[in-house]
Design an enzyme around this catalytic site. Structure first.
Site, PDB file in Angstrom:
ATOM      1  N   ARG A  13       0.810  -1.223   0.000  1.00  0.00           N
ATOM      2  CA  ARG A  13       0.000   0.000   0.000  1.00  0.00           C
ATOM      3  C   ARG A  13       0.843   1.273   0.000  1.00  0.00           C
ATOM      4  O   ARG A  13       0.339   2.359  -0.225  1.00  0.00           O
ATOM      5  CB  ARG A  13      -0.949  -0.021   1.215  1.00  0.00           C
ATOM      6  N   GLN A  70      12.313 -14.194   6.263  1.00  0.00           N
ATOM      7  CA  GLN A  70      11.053 -14.808   5.838  1.00  0.00           C
ATOM      8  C   GLN A  70      10.989 -14.635   4.324  1.00  0.00           C
ATOM      9  O   GLN A  70      10.674 -13.553   3.827  1.00  0.00           O
ATOM     10  CB  GLN A  70       9.865 -14.098   6.519  1.00  0.00           C
ATOM     11  N   GLY A 136      -7.268  -4.880  12.919  1.00  0.00           N
ATOM     12  CA  GLY A 136      -7.916  -6.030  13.534  1.00  0.00           C
ATOM     13  C   GLY A 136      -8.656  -5.563  14.788  1.00  0.00           C
ATOM     14  O   GLY A 136      -8.188  -4.679  15.492  1.00  0.00           O
ATOM     15  N   ARG A 329      27.993  25.016   3.715  1.00  0.00           N
ATOM     16  CA  ARG A 329      28.130  23.634   3.227  1.00  0.00           C
ATOM     17  C   ARG A 329      29.076  22.849   4.132  1.00  0.00           C
ATOM     18  O   ARG A 329      29.742  23.418   4.992  1.00  0.00           O
ATOM     19  CB  ARG A 329      28.586  23.666   1.772  1.00  0.00           C
ATOM     20  N   LYS A 347      32.070  26.976   2.207  1.00  0.00           N
ATOM     21  CA  LYS A 347      32.253  25.519   2.082  1.00  0.00           C
ATOM     22  C   LYS A 347      33.631  25.103   2.553  1.00  0.00           C
ATOM     23  O   LYS A 347      34.630  25.710   2.146  1.00  0.00           O
ATOM     24  CB  LYS A 347      32.095  25.103   0.610  1.00  0.00           C
ATOM     25  N   ASN A 373      37.382  41.172   7.087  1.00  0.00           N
ATOM     26  CA  ASN A 373      36.178  41.721   6.466  1.00  0.00           C
ATOM     27  C   ASN A 373      36.172  41.381   4.974  1.00  0.00           C
ATOM     28  O   ASN A 373      37.114  41.712   4.254  1.00  0.00           O
ATOM     29  CB  ASN A 373      36.144  43.231   6.650  1.00  0.00           C
TER      30      ASN A 373
HETATM   31  C1  UD1 Z   1      -1.776  -6.102  11.638  1.00  0.00           C
HETATM   32  C2  UD1 Z   1      -2.659  -7.041  12.460  1.00  0.00           C
HETATM   33  C3  UD1 Z   1      -3.913  -6.288  12.887  1.00  0.00           C
HETATM   34  C4  UD1 Z   1      -3.541  -5.043  13.666  1.00  0.00           C
HETATM   35  C5  UD1 Z   1      -2.559  -4.167  12.859  1.00  0.00           C
HETATM   36  C6  UD1 Z   1      -2.026  -3.066  13.754  1.00  0.00           C
HETATM   37  C7  UD1 Z   1      -2.334  -9.304  11.587  1.00  0.00           C
HETATM   38  C8  UD1 Z   1      -2.903 -10.379  10.729  1.00  0.00           C
HETATM   39  N1  UD1 Z   1      -3.035  -8.176  11.649  1.00  0.00           N
HETATM   40  O1  UD1 Z   1      -2.500  -5.760  10.463  1.00  0.00           O
HETATM   41  O2  UD1 Z   1      -4.703  -7.127  13.724  1.00  0.00           O
HETATM   42  O3  UD1 Z   1      -4.693  -4.303  13.976  1.00  0.00           O
HETATM   43  O4  UD1 Z   1      -1.451  -4.946  12.409  1.00  0.00           O
HETATM   44  O5  UD1 Z   1      -1.222  -2.185  13.019  1.00  0.00           O
HETATM   45  O6  UD1 Z   1      -1.329  -9.521  12.224  1.00  0.00           O
HETATM   46  N2  UD1 Z   1       4.817  -8.825   8.169  1.00  0.00           N
HETATM   47  C9  UD1 Z   1       5.825  -9.755   8.031  1.00  0.00           C
HETATM   48  N3  UD1 Z   1       5.563 -10.864   7.302  1.00  0.00           N
HETATM   49  C10 UD1 Z   1       4.368 -11.126   6.735  1.00  0.00           C
HETATM   50  C11 UD1 Z   1       3.346 -10.164   6.894  1.00  0.00           C
HETATM   51  C12 UD1 Z   1       3.597  -9.028   7.626  1.00  0.00           C
HETATM   52  O7  UD1 Z   1       6.922  -9.577   8.533  1.00  0.00           O
HETATM   53  O8  UD1 Z   1       4.238 -12.169   6.117  1.00  0.00           O
HETATM   54  C13 UD1 Z   1       5.093  -7.593   8.939  1.00  0.00           C
HETATM   55  C14 UD1 Z   1       4.943  -6.340   8.121  1.00  0.00           C
HETATM   56  O9  UD1 Z   1       6.190  -5.945   7.541  1.00  0.00           O
HETATM   57  C15 UD1 Z   1       4.449  -5.332   9.146  1.00  0.00           C
HETATM   58  C16 UD1 Z   1       3.758  -6.178  10.176  1.00  0.00           C
HETATM   59  O10 UD1 Z   1       4.170  -7.507   9.979  1.00  0.00           O
HETATM   60  O11 UD1 Z   1       5.519  -4.643   9.744  1.00  0.00           O
HETATM   61  C17 UD1 Z   1       2.227  -6.084  10.102  1.00  0.00           C
HETATM   62  O12 UD1 Z   1       1.816  -6.484   8.818  1.00  0.00           O
HETATM   63  P1  UD1 Z   1       0.711  -5.676   8.024  1.00  0.00           P
HETATM   64  O13 UD1 Z   1       0.489  -6.336   6.728  1.00  0.00           O
HETATM   65  O14 UD1 Z   1       1.039  -4.241   8.032  1.00  0.00           O
HETATM   66  O15 UD1 Z   1      -0.554  -5.981   8.962  1.00  0.00           O
HETATM   67  P2  UD1 Z   1      -1.826  -5.069   9.167  1.00  0.00           P
HETATM   68  O16 UD1 Z   1      -2.779  -5.286   8.038  1.00  0.00           O
HETATM   69  O17 UD1 Z   1      -1.452  -3.689   9.478  1.00  0.00           O
HETATM   70 CA    CA Z   2       0.456  -2.535   9.449  1.00  0.00          CA
END
Ligand code: UD1
Ligand code: CA
Length: 448
Positions: A13, A70, A136, A329, A347, A373
């Site tokens: 996004r 991951q 969530g 600078r 600079k 000056n």
């Molecule tokens: C998540 C929570 C939601 C909460 C919100 C708060 C979940 C399913 N949802 O939603 O309940 O209200 O955060 O901000 O957990 N990430 C990984 N690996 C993945 C997916 C995500 O490392 O496979 C990391 C992302 O980089 C991010 C974080 O986890 O930093 C949260 O992921 P994101 O997709 O932003 O979750 P939200 O939709 O915001």
């Molecule tokens: Ca998030």
């Protein structure tokens, strides 16, 4: 205590090539901002989960942390399981997200206390917000026998949209409870992902206790998923930082337009005018900064005034005035009681105490003494098209208007240079140097 920071997501996004957690607010990446709160909370061991743009993200981390990779982003539950090898059953584990930069060390400490006091196997931090869209939701049990649950926005059932208590994605787990729950999470949801929030129900169904810590300040939990939220997070951090400075005796005329990053110190009775950006800088007491000024990596001493100017990796001495419209600078050291006036660029230069360049002047690669000056329109000619050379100007020299100083060249102590000179040879102490063609007046020339 250990912490896991989730930062593997690409941040679709954000519509960016940069991994989401590398976007910056007030001069620091989202991830480093979260890590600094963890350090402040004295968390000993931190495991960062990287994925999208992993190499870049790792090299941007400014603290000593461990990394787990991951490869495929299958959800927050899957992300946490990447850290399994680092986790022990008998310890508590904090989990939070690299995209939630405003969380404070106090909240993390409060979470640890609540978790221990209530004897929970999982404690979730929640907050109430006006517009819970996208987050969530915390669904509290309506009757005995029901479990506390988190339902993602996409999976909300009829009526649940109105729930404004959100999951902040900050959790504390008992190690064993987490390690037992992770393999049981299944991707049965609208996104087809392994959701960490599902661990909540799994842990309760294993007969363990779950709790919620409702945090009083929802502003701490802005999750950055898009650029509008990036701004929202930056605004929140800006407000927090500016309030700290104001409480310390700094006047900020318009805090909404002062972008002061975390690594700035400002002395009491300094006044910050609108439109100021300060990063990695020390500003002394009783200074006047701005309006419309950017100062990065610099040191500004007491009583200095900097107006409508840019100062990069430089220092400015006591009672010195810079600007309006000056440009310092990198590697410039301006002494005390100096004046660097309008349209003056400095600079890689030292200016001794009391030296003045009031207008329209370029001083580059120069070692300038005190009490010098510079007349309007002086240029140190430091570049011959191939190499740069230095100009040396000793104490109390007087450089007439519109002088070119062709480097390498030295103007000795107390020497005077006549206006309009082009100086190619060293000027002796206390001499007057004139280097220009003599004026010729041709009488009656127009008539002829
Ligand atoms: C998540 C929570 C939601 C909460 C919100 C708060 C979940 C399913 N949802 O939603 O309940 O209200 O955060 O901000 O957990 N990430 C990984 N690996 C993945 C997916 C995500 O490392 O496979 C990391 C992302 O980089 C991010 C974080 O986890 O930093 C949260 O992921 P994101 O997709 O932003 O979750 P939200 O939709 O915001
Ligand atoms: Ca998030």
């Amino acid at each position: 205590m250990k912490a896991i920071v989730l930062a593997a997501g690409s941040g679709t996004r954000m519509k960016s090539n940069l991994p989401k957690c590398m976007h910056k607010i007030l001069g620091r990446t989202l991830l480093n901002t979260v890590l600094s709160a963890l350090r402040e909370a004295k968390i000993e061991e931190i495991i960062v989960i990287t994925g999208y743009g992993g190499e870049r993200l790792r090299s941007s981390v400014s603290m000593d942390v461990k990394f787990a990779h991951q490869a495929e982003q299958k959800g927050t539950g899957h992300a946490v399981s990447m850290a399994s090898e680092f986790l022990n059953e008998d310890e508590d584990i904090l989990v939070l997200c690299g995209d939630t930069p405003l969380v404070t060390a106090e909240t993390l400490q409060k979470l640890a206390e609540t978790h221990a006091r209530e004897g929970n196997a999982i404690t979730v931090v929640s907050a109430r917000i006006d517009n819970p869209f996208g987050y969530g939701r915390i669904i509290r049990p309506a009757t005995d026998g029901q479990f506390l649950r988190i339902v993602e926005h996409k999976d909300l059932e009829e009526g649940q949209e109105l729930v404004n208590e959100i999951n902040t994605s900050v959790y504390m787990f008992n190690g064993k409870a987490l390690l037992d729950a992770l393999p049981l999470i299944e991707p049965h949801n609208a996104a087809g992902e392994y959701y960490l929030p599902d661990a909540l129900e799994i842990i309760q169904s294993n007969g363990l206790k779950a709790g919620v810590l409702l945090a009083p300040d929802s502003g701490e939990f802005v999750g950055v998923n898009n650029r509008a939220q990036l701004f929202q997070a930056a605004e929140g951090l800006k407000k927090r930082i500016n309030e700290k400075h104001m409480m310390n005796g700094v006047t900020i005329i318009d805090p909404s337009s002062a972008w002061i990053s975390h690594d700035v110190t400002i002395g009491a009775d300094t006044v910050i005018y609108p439109g100021v950006i300060l990063e990695n800088t020390r500003v002394g007491e009783n200074c006047v900064i701005g309006p419309n000024t950017r100062i990065i990596g610099s040191d500004i001493s007491d009583f200095a005034e900097i107006d409508n100017s840019v100062v990069l990796d430089s220092s400015v001495g006591e009672y010195t005035t810079v600007g309006p419209f000056a440009y310092l600078r990198p590697h410039s050291r301006v002494g005390a009681r100096c004046k660097v006036g309008d349209f003056v660029e400095v600079k890689n230069t030292t200016l001794g105490d009391g030296t003045k360049a009031s207008h329209l002047t370029y001083i580059g690669d120069s070692d300038v003494g005190g009490g010098v000056n510079f007349g309007c329109g002086t240029v140190t000619v430091n570049y011959d098209g191939k190499k740069k050379f230095r100009t040396v100007i000793e104490d109390n020299a007087f450089i007439g208007c519109n002088t070119n100083l062709i480097a390498p060249v030295t103007v000795k102590e107390g020497a005077y240079i006549a206006a309009g000179s082009t100086i190619t040879d060293d000027v002796p102490e206390k001499a007057l140097s004139i280097a220009r063609a003599r004026q010729v007046n041709k009488e009656g020339w127009i008539k002829k």
